[in-house]
Write an enzyme that holds these catalytic residues in place. Structure first.
Site, PDB file in Angstrom:
ATOM      1  N   CYS A 174       0.753  -1.185   0.042  1.00 11.96           N
ATOM      2  CA  CYS A 174      -0.007   0.127  -0.027  1.00 11.96           C
ATOM      3  C   CYS A 174       0.898   1.157  -0.039  1.00 11.96           C
ATOM      4  CB  CYS A 174      -0.953   0.020   1.297  1.00 11.96           C
ATOM      5  SG  CYS A 174      -0.086   0.007   2.738  1.00 11.96           S
ATOM      6  N   CYS A 212       5.813 -14.458  -0.655  1.00 17.75           N
ATOM      7  CA  CYS A 212       6.109 -13.014  -0.067  1.00 17.75           C
ATOM      8  C   CYS A 212       5.711 -12.050  -1.325  1.00 17.75           C
ATOM      9  CB  CYS A 212       7.518 -12.930   0.475  1.00 17.75           C
ATOM     10  SG  CYS A 212       7.922 -11.183   0.804  1.00 17.75           S
ATOM     11  N   CYS A 264     -19.080 -35.811  -0.470  1.00 14.46           N
ATOM     12  CA  CYS A 264     -17.846 -36.150   0.066  1.00 14.46           C
ATOM     13  C   CYS A 264     -16.776 -35.285  -0.422  1.00 14.46           C
ATOM     14  CB  CYS A 264     -17.376 -37.641  -0.341  1.00 14.46           C
ATOM     15  SG  CYS A 264     -15.903 -38.412   0.591  1.00 14.46           S
ATOM     16  N   CYS A 299     -15.454 -54.543 -12.660  1.00 14.90           N
ATOM     17  CA  CYS A 299     -15.617 -53.642 -13.854  1.00 14.90           C
ATOM     18  C   CYS A 299     -16.514 -54.151 -14.880  1.00 14.90           C
ATOM     19  CB  CYS A 299     -14.254 -53.329 -14.369  1.00 14.90           C
ATOM     20  SG  CYS A 299     -12.951 -52.356 -13.019  1.00 14.90           S
ATOM     21  N   CYS A 335     -10.608 -53.359 -23.735  1.00 15.47           N
ATOM     22  CA  CYS A 335      -9.536 -54.740 -23.758  1.00 15.47           C
ATOM     23  C   CYS A 335      -9.963 -55.668 -24.717  1.00 15.47           C
ATOM     24  CB  CYS A 335      -9.759 -55.494 -22.354  1.00 15.47           C
ATOM     25  SG  CYS A 335      -8.726 -56.810 -22.235  1.00 15.47           S
ATOM     26  N   CYS A 348       4.349 -45.593 -19.317  1.00 19.54           N
ATOM     27  CA  CYS A 348       4.859 -46.246 -20.654  1.00 19.54           C
ATOM     28  C   CYS A 348       3.561 -46.709 -21.351  1.00 19.54           C
ATOM     29  CB  CYS A 348       5.895 -47.028 -20.540  1.00 19.54           C
ATOM     30  SG  CYS A 348       5.527 -48.737 -19.515  1.00 19.54           S
TER      31      CYS A 348
END
Length: 399
Positions: A174, A212, A264, A299, A335, A348
């Site tokens: 300031c 800072c 959550c 899954c 898949c 990878c």
């Protein structure tokens, strides 16, 4: 005639022959005596010549020694200044003209005796060196005492959360001059900022690691504001600030995942080999591959259930569409063996289906090996098999 005495027929001739023989013998003896005398004279002459040579050698050596001593005495004694070439006395530590130090490899002659002036200079040099070391020792002792005082002062301020300024200063935010006690001295960089500006700077910061706010010569300070300083500045607002900081960190992290339980607040940062995230807040298991909570179904069962419900259930249809969009954007793949949708978080191009354990190649979005499994190059991505070519131009050759 044997046994008879022979009488000379010419007695005078025999007498003459005997005299001639005696004369020849005398001459031979004289010649030998003369030869011996000549040899003796030659030996004496050789001995005299050798004595003369030796005597001359001794004289020459004595003369050479005297000449060397004369030259040695005639040569100036001392060291030549490498800067101004002035010849200085051997014992003088520095050049008398330019104060250049004496060469380190110079050594005074062994038999040199310093003059009174040189002795005085040497004594002064020793005294100066002694005073220098005493002053250096006193300076080190003073520095240690200063460090000890600073350490004790730091220990006294360790329990202070926010150090107040003791002198008036101009705030870097300031630009208003603050009185003693109205500002705060940051521990990490020792910059001083007024408390009001510093608190507002922390509240408005979008980064969990608040820096800072000061600048030095146009360069922004990179020192961090410590947690206890923030706690003292914000007071009761600290919990709200922490919550916002956690949300910002979650948004900025590339591999973050938020728990799918409604309302959550739990979330995590996961690695590419992690498949399930158990929320520490609600305790539910989140499938990182399906981006859902589908326990106790696996899954495949979950994805098949989503497909079945997609026709009549809006939420299931949205989930199914999300999975299809991931495949379209090459952010997921099916898949080839069990048909579930899998994703690569990072790492990878080699992957493994977490359901059927089939090895996958993310680069081609297909199987790594042929139907026979590992080592079967009749199918799969055939990386490095066809003349050593990679499976795709973007292949990282990691499988």
């Amino acid at each position: 005639i044997a046994g008879q005495q022979i009488q000379p027929q010419y007695p005078d001739m025999w007498a003459h022959a005997g005299g001639a023989a005696h004369h020849i013998t005398g001459q031979a003896q004289l010649a030998r005596a003369q030869e011996q005398e000549r040899q003796k004279q030659l030996a004496n002459a050789a001995a005299a010549a050798a004595f003369h040579v030796e005597q001359q050698r001794v004289l020459d050596e004595a003369a050479a020694g005297k000449e060397a001593e004369r030259k040695k005495k005639a040569e100036p004694v001392g060291w030549q200044c490498p800067a101004c070439t002035l010849l200085n006395p051997p014992a003088r530590p520095g050049c008398e003209a330019c104060s250049e130090p004496r060469p380190e490899d110079y050594r005074p002659p062994d038999n040199y005796e310093p003059t009174e002036e040189e002795k005085s200079i040497l004594e002064m040099s020793k005294q100066s060196e002694k005073q220098y070391f005493e002053a250096e020792k006193a300076e080190r002792r003073r520095e240690l005492e200063e460090k000890e005082r600073n350490y004790l002062a730091l220990l006294k301020t360790d329990n202070i959360r926010l150090m107040a300024n003791v002198e008036a200063f101009e705030c870097c935010i300031c630009y208003v001059e603050a009185e003693p006690g109205e500002g705060a001295i940051l521990r990490e960089c020792l910059h001083t900022v007024c408390r009001e500006c510093l608190g507002q700077h922390v509240r408005l910061s979008d980064d969990a690691d608040v820096k800072c706010p000061c600048e030095v010569d146009g360069v922004k300070c990179e020192a961090s504001i410590t947690e206890r300083e923030i706690r003292e500045l914000l007071g009761d607002e600290i919990e709200q600030w922490w919550g916002r900081g956690i949300r910002v960190a979650e948004q900025q992290a590339d591999n973050s995942y938020h728990c799918k339980t409604i309302d959550c607040v739990g979330w995590c940062m996961y690695e590419d080999n992690v498949e399930v995230f158990t929320c520490d807040v609600c305790g539910h298991d989140n499938c990182l591959m399906c981006k859902a909570i589908h326990s106790p179904m696996n899954c495949k069962e979950y994805q098949d259930d989503v497909k079945a419900k997609a026709a009549n259930d809006e939420a299931a249809r949205a989930t199914q569409q999300m999975l299809e969009d991931l495949i379209q954007r090459n952010e997921a793949m099916r898949c080839p063996k069990c048909d579930i949708i899998v994703q690569k978080a990072s790492g990878c191009d080699w992957m493994q289906c977490f359901m059927c354990k089939t090895e996958l190649c993310w680069a081609v979005k297909g199987a790594r090996w042929g139907p026979g499994g590992r080592g079967d190059v009749s199918g799969g991505c055939r990386c490095r098999q066809d003349g050593g070519r990679p499976c795709t131009p973007k292949c990282g050759n990691c499988h």
